[in-house]
Design a protein around this motif. Structure first.
Motif, PDB file in Angstrom:
ATOM      1  N   LEU A 115       1.189  -1.198   0.036  1.00 25.87           N
ATOM      2  CA  LEU A 115       0.065   0.239  -0.036  1.00 25.87           C
ATOM      3  C   LEU A 115       0.809   1.349  -0.005  1.00 25.87           C
ATOM      4  O   LEU A 115       0.564   1.515  -0.566  1.00 25.87           O
ATOM      5  N   LYS A 116       1.862   1.183   0.896  1.00 19.14           N
ATOM      6  CA  LYS A 116       2.322   2.141   0.757  1.00 19.14           C
ATOM      7  C   LYS A 116       3.627   2.400  -0.386  1.00 19.14           C
ATOM      8  O   LYS A 116       4.545   3.186  -0.524  1.00 19.14           O
ATOM      9  N   ALA A 117       3.468   2.122  -1.536  1.00 19.84           N
ATOM     10  CA  ALA A 117       5.377   1.661  -2.461  1.00 19.84           C
ATOM     11  C   ALA A 117       3.926   1.985  -3.311  1.00 19.84           C
ATOM     12  O   ALA A 117       4.718   2.357  -4.399  1.00 19.84           O
ATOM     13  N   ALA A 118       2.816   0.870  -3.688  1.00 19.55           N
ATOM     14  CA  ALA A 118       2.411   1.688  -5.147  1.00 19.55           C
ATOM     15  C   ALA A 118       0.593   0.980  -4.591  1.00 19.55           C
ATOM     16  O   ALA A 118       0.117   0.220  -5.495  1.00 19.55           O
ATOM     17  N   PRO A 119       0.362   2.381  -4.017  1.00 18.24           N
ATOM     18  CA  PRO A 119      -1.040   2.328  -3.524  1.00 18.24           C
ATOM     19  C   PRO A 119      -2.088   2.275  -4.683  1.00 18.24           C
ATOM     20  O   PRO A 119      -3.306   2.085  -4.807  1.00 18.24           O
ATOM     21  N   GLU A 120      -1.310   2.789  -5.876  1.00 13.47           N
ATOM     22  CA  GLU A 120      -2.175   3.021  -6.807  1.00 13.47           C
ATOM     23  C   GLU A 120      -2.718   1.753  -7.781  1.00 13.47           C
ATOM     24  O   GLU A 120      -3.458   1.537  -8.503  1.00 13.47           O
TER      25      GLU A 120
END
Length: 618
Positions: free
Chosen positions: A473-478
């Motif tokens: 979630l923090k590295a690739a929320p998209e």
């Protein structure tokens, strides 16, 4: 037995009536609980199972040693019985010789894990560390009627300069004289010093932070002190000193002893004032540790004495001896066999084994599948992240449902395999757990390779799997369209309940004893938690979750009777952060850790309904 240290017992102490403690503190005045016959039988079975497995290795040593006496016939005159010359004996000797060799190898691995330096697991991003420090002290600072009544000043938001005892431009603001509550006896008032300690030399005062300075009698300060003392094995707060806290803070923030941080500053021979200032916490490790201790004192509303003659233990998770208990090779072979049988089962259901970024997955994608961001949920890829135990086979009830249910027939499913959490001792990654960067990069690579990035993914995680979930979630929320975290261990990691309950506190029930031996004291798990756990990168805040507040896209499920996660405090924290039972938080009544993954019951149905994006009618 390879247990490096005995589990500490919490000292008997009655709790304050105004504070709900997350820790099991025995009341010496309470009558002992009457255990039912069924409970006693269950406890006896658990103890027998543990004794049977734990006893194999020492028995193997003894059997091999006894069998070796056949090489010395003269020992018979001293009454040492000679081993029999039978096929059964030689078969047993071969097995126990193998167990003896494995036991020695296992012991050697445990020693190698003990010697690991955990500092390498700590994030190099110093700004991230300081941001987390700030968020820790701002947590649970919501105004309450009790606190507002207790102190007018404690209901006012302001800068760190307004915190009691912290200096601004060389001036010291004194704290009003008051009384703090010694957590071992809420009826006894312990006088606190009239001011906080002065700041370290060459350390400038901070300027702006929006959290409160608390008076000693503010309920939030009392609660902070009561909770924080369990980082010191439940010692009375009055016995904790600034030196204790410096040692704890340095190990927590940087994974190294305080003495090494001091020596690092000395070796650099650099004036800290000449270093660039990015924020108000610290310009190097030592300044950050010392400033954090100042803020900790202010947050607790109490001044800590510099030194004391009392011996207080400090929980330093990644520096303390790794606690490992021996277990036989036969157990690992049985686990490996179960994993292989289930692996074949998954493959028979259309899953294939693929490796992305060095991590293995079981993935099933129906032929001709395609989807985009506007596709319905029944087509969106589902990523499952398991917790501690024996891997996917442990989650067979829910994975079987996902694999065979018609609702998931055309839906891609990806299961991340985590051997370091699964007792997979024959796997090369058993003692090399992936960190935040490697795990999130692998998940992103897998999603792009399979085309999941075009539609976004739904992530379902349980227990320790929520740590990996948070990394993604923090590295690739998209990439993540929907998130469901069940029995999460990723929230409020600054609180001691999770490590204390799982690793340090004495087991108080057969199930806790079972978890302690078969999970917490297992070599791979212990290595992961006590030498490779980085709580700063593992910490997830509700604001890090995309679409938080929309229960259909972001939900957290807690279990009321969870013996690992402190459900009351975590739910209170999440609610204070805006994630309550009207916006995605649900507490399963009378449920224990992991029961919602067992394939039956209303909690399992609720999880499955959420995954399908259906209304929970229970």
């Amino acid at each position: 037995m390879l247990d490096a240290a005995a589990s500490p017992s919490l000292p008997p102490a009655p709790m304050s009536e105004t504070i709900a403690s997350p820790f099991p503190i025995p009341d010496s005045t309470a009558k002992p609980l009457k255990r039912s016959l069924r409970s006693r039988i269950r406890g006896g079975i658990v103890l027998g199972a543990i004794a049977a497995f734990a006893g194999v290795t020492p028995f193997a040593y003894a059997y091999v040693l006894w069998s070796s006496t056949a090489l010395f016939p003269s020992l018979a005159q001293y009454g040492v019985p000679s081993p029999p010359s039978s096929r059964l004996h030689y078969a047993a000797l071969v097995y126990f010789a193998i167990e003896t060799i494995f036991g020695l190898v296992y012991h050697g691995l445990a020693i190698s894990v003990q010697r690991k330096r955990p500092g390498a697991a700590v994030p190099k991003d110093s700004k991230r560390i300081r941001d987390v420090v700030k968020s820790v002290f701002e947590a649970n600072m919501g105004d309450t009627s009790d606190s507002a009544a207790s102190s007018a000043t404690s209901s006012r938001r302001g800068s760190v300069a307004e915190l009691p005892g912290l200096r601004q431009r060389g001036k010291t603001t004194s704290i009003d004289s008051g009384y703090g509550t010694d957590s071992t006896d809420s009826s006894v008032k312990t006088p606190l010093s009239s001011s906080l300690s002065s700041l370290p030399e060459n350390l400038e005062a901070p300027t702006t932070y929006n959290f409160l300075g608390l008076q000693p009698d503010d309920p939030r300060a009392i609660d902070f002190r009561e909770t924080a003392r369990h980082w010191f094995h439940g010692a009375p707060f009055s016995s904790i000193t600034r030196q204790h806290l410096l040692h704890w803070m340095s190990s927590s923030l940087y994974g190294i002893p305080y003495e090494e941080i001091v020596e690092e500053r000395r070796a650099q021979k650099v004036d800290v004032l000449s270093l660039p200032r990015e924020d108000d916490i610290g310009r190097d490790k030592l300044e950050t540790v010392e400033r954090s201790v100042d803020l900790w004192e202010a947050r607790s509303g109490a001044k800590l004495p510099e030194k004391t003659v009392e011996d207080v233990g400090v929980i330093r998770l990644t520096l303390d001896p790794v606690r490992v208990l021996s277990r036989p090779l036969a157990l690992y072979c049985l686990i490996w066999l179960a994993q292989q049988v289930y692996r074949r089962k998954l493959c028979s259901w259309g899953f294939e084994e693929k490796v992305y970024g060095g991590l293995k997955y079981f993935i099933r994608t129906s032929e001709g599948w395609s989807a985009d961001r506007n596709s319905e949920e029944s087509k969106r890829p589902l990523v499952f992240l398991h917790g501690l135990g024996v891997g996917p086979v442990q989650y067979a009830p829910i994975l079987n449902k996902l694999a065979k249910d018609e609702a998931f027939k055309n839906r891609p499913i990806a299961i991340l395999v985590q051997p370091h959490l699964s007792m997979s001792i024959f796997n090369p990654r058993y003692l090399s757990p992936p960190g935040a960067d490697e795990s999130s990069a692998s998940l992103v690579a897998m999603s792009k390779a399979r085309g999941f990035d075009k539609s976004g993914v739904t992530v379902l995680s349980h227990s320790n799997g929520t740590i990996v979930h948070g990394w993604l979630l923090k590295a690739a929320p998209e990439l993540v369209e929907r998130s469901c975290l069940v029995d999460p261990v990723c929230f409020a990691l600054w609180e001691p309940a999770l490590p204390y309950n799982f690793l340090y506190a004495a087991a108080r029930s057969p199930m806790q004893l079972l978890m302690r031996y078969f999970v917490a004291r297992e070599l791979g798990v212990a290595n992961t938690l006590q030498r490779n756990f980085d709580w700063i990168s593992s910490l997830l805040r509700p604001s890090d979750i995309p679409n938080v507040g929309d229960a259909s896209k972001a939900s957290v499920f807690l279990s009321e009777r969870d013996a690992i996660v402190d459900t009351p405090r975590i739910s209170a924290y999440l609610s204070a952060e805006g994630l309550d039972e009207t916006s995605g938080l649900k507490i399963f009544a009378k449920q224990k850790h992991g029961e919602s993954m067992m394939g039956h019951g209303y909690s399992f149905k609720t999880v499955m309904n959420w995954v399908r994006d259906e209304t929970d009618e229970s």
